[in-house]
Design a protein around this motif. Structure first.
Motif, PDB file in Angstrom:
ATOM      1  N   GLY A   1      43.087  44.114  37.870  1.00 49.86           N
ATOM      2  CA  GLY A   1      42.291  44.862  36.905  1.00 49.86           C
ATOM      3  C   GLY A   1      41.095  44.092  36.382  1.00 49.86           C
ATOM      4  N   ALA A   2      40.791  42.945  36.978  1.00 46.75           N
ATOM      5  CA  ALA A   2      39.676  42.111  36.498  1.00 46.75           C
ATOM      6  C   ALA A   2      38.328  42.811  36.605  1.00 46.75           C
ATOM      7  CB  ALA A   2      39.635  40.785  37.255  1.00 46.75           C
ATOM      8  N   GLU A   3      38.247  43.851  37.438  1.00 41.46           N
ATOM      9  CA  GLU A   3      36.971  44.574  37.540  1.00 41.46           C
ATOM     10  C   GLU A   3      36.596  45.255  36.223  1.00 41.46           C
ATOM     11  OE1 GLU A   3      40.293  47.076  39.217  1.00 41.46           O
ATOM     12  OE2 GLU A   3      39.576  45.054  39.581  1.00 41.46           O
ATOM     13  N   THR A   4      37.579  45.457  35.340  1.00 40.81           N
ATOM     14  CA  THR A   4      37.264  45.999  34.021  1.00 40.81           C
ATOM     15  C   THR A   4      37.540  44.998  32.902  1.00 40.81           C
ATOM     16  OG1 THR A   4      39.452  47.041  33.899  1.00 40.81           O
ATOM     17  CG2 THR A   4      37.627  48.409  34.690  1.00 40.81           C
ATOM     18  N   SER A   5      38.544  44.118  33.080  1.00 39.76           N
ATOM     19  CA  SER A   5      38.890  43.162  32.023  1.00 39.76           C
ATOM     20  C   SER A   5      38.117  41.850  32.139  1.00 39.76           C
ATOM     21  CB  SER A   5      40.387  42.844  32.073  1.00 39.76           C
ATOM     22  OG  SER A   5      40.689  42.067  33.233  1.00 39.76           O
TER      23      SER A   5
ATOM     24  N   LEU B   1      48.866  37.796  40.102  1.00 39.88           N
ATOM     25  CA  LEU B   1      47.414  37.873  40.231  1.00 39.88           C
ATOM     26  C   LEU B   1      47.004  38.740  41.408  1.00 39.88           C
ATOM     27  CD1 LEU B   1      46.711  34.073  39.712  1.00 39.88           C
ATOM     28  CD2 LEU B   1      46.432  35.895  38.019  1.00 39.88           C
ATOM     29  N   ASP B   2      45.717  39.051  41.471  1.00 41.72           N
ATOM     30  CA  ASP B   2      45.140  39.687  42.649  1.00 41.72           C
ATOM     31  C   ASP B   2      44.767  38.547  43.590  1.00 41.72           C
ATOM     32  OD1 ASP B   2      43.371  40.801  44.566  1.00 41.72           O
ATOM     33  OD2 ASP B   2      42.936  42.467  43.198  1.00 41.72           O
ATOM     34  N   ILE B   3      45.663  38.241  44.502  1.00 41.48           N
ATOM     35  CA  ILE B   3      45.481  37.063  45.347  1.00 41.48           C
ATOM     36  C   ILE B   3      44.305  37.239  46.308  1.00 41.48           C
ATOM     37  CG2 ILE B   3      46.575  35.583  47.086  1.00 41.48           C
ATOM     38  CD1 ILE B   3      49.216  36.024  45.530  1.00 41.48           C
ATOM     39  N   GLY B   4      44.093  38.431  46.815  1.00 36.40           N
ATOM     40  CA  GLY B   4      42.948  38.674  47.689  1.00 36.40           C
ATOM     41  C   GLY B   4      41.633  38.379  46.985  1.00 36.40           C
ATOM     42  N   LYS B   5      41.488  38.865  45.761  1.00 36.64           N
ATOM     43  CA  LYS B   5      40.267  38.601  44.993  1.00 36.64           C
ATOM     44  C   LYS B   5      40.167  37.128  44.607  1.00 36.64           C
ATOM     45  CE  LYS B   5      39.293  43.176  43.224  1.00 36.64           C
ATOM     46  NZ  LYS B   5      40.210  44.184  42.763  1.00 36.64           N
TER      47      LYS B   5
END
Length: 174
Positions: free
Chosen positions: A62-66, A92-96
């Protein structure tokens, strides 16, 4: 000792320390628990060039918004310390996380594995950008980076032993 740490924790004097607040904690003589980023800073100051830890921080889901991205990633790009880790935390979003590390020029090595580990899991589902199987290979890589004038840290993903692994599919249920 342990009683003092317990008292400090109860009084909420113990801080989570990263690049932003490490100097504040030192100046104000506050106790704290260091993130990978703060540990890298302390290691570099002490002349320690390699250290091992459990999981690193990274890009949160969700880092694209947070915009919740760990300072560990910037520190890996900035500070010349090699971090050996069981991978990025599975929450975490490991890919990102891997994309951000690539963008920042941080080499990510799978030690003896073609996949990047996810802390308690040996396989995050993402390929390790570089695979190396011996400490000698890693040392040659470090020497070549220095000869080329390339600065910053490196991340070595060293998976947990098979007998200690929690499969990623089980962790993702939570």
């Amino acid at each position: 000792g342990e009683a003092t740490l317990s008292r400090l924790a109860r009084e909420k004097d113990v801080m989570k320390l990263s690049r932003a607040d490490l100097a504040y904690a030192v100046a104000s003589k506050r106790a704290g628990s260091t993130t990978v980023a703060a540990t890298m800073i302390a290691a570099a100051l002490a002349g320690i060039r390699v250290f091992a830890t459990g999981g690193i921080g990274g890009v949160h889901r969700g880092a694209e918004t947070s915009f919740d991205i760990s300072a560990d990633l910037d520190e890996l790009a900035r500070t010349e310390v090699i971090v050996v880790s069981a991978g990025a935390k599975a929450i975490l979003d490991i890919g990102k996380t891997l994309e951000v590390l690539e963008t920042k020029g941080v080499p990510v090595i799978g030690f003896g594995t073609p996949t990047f580990p996810a802390f308690w899991s040996r396989d995050s589902g993402f390929a390790a950008p570089i695979r190396m199987d011996t400490p000698a290979e890693i040392a040659s890589f470090v020497v070549a980076r220095r000869a080329l004038g390339i600065t910053g840290g490196m991340l070595i993903g060293n998976p947990v032993p098979r007998e200690a692994e929690i499969p990623l599919s089980r962790l993702e249920k939570y």
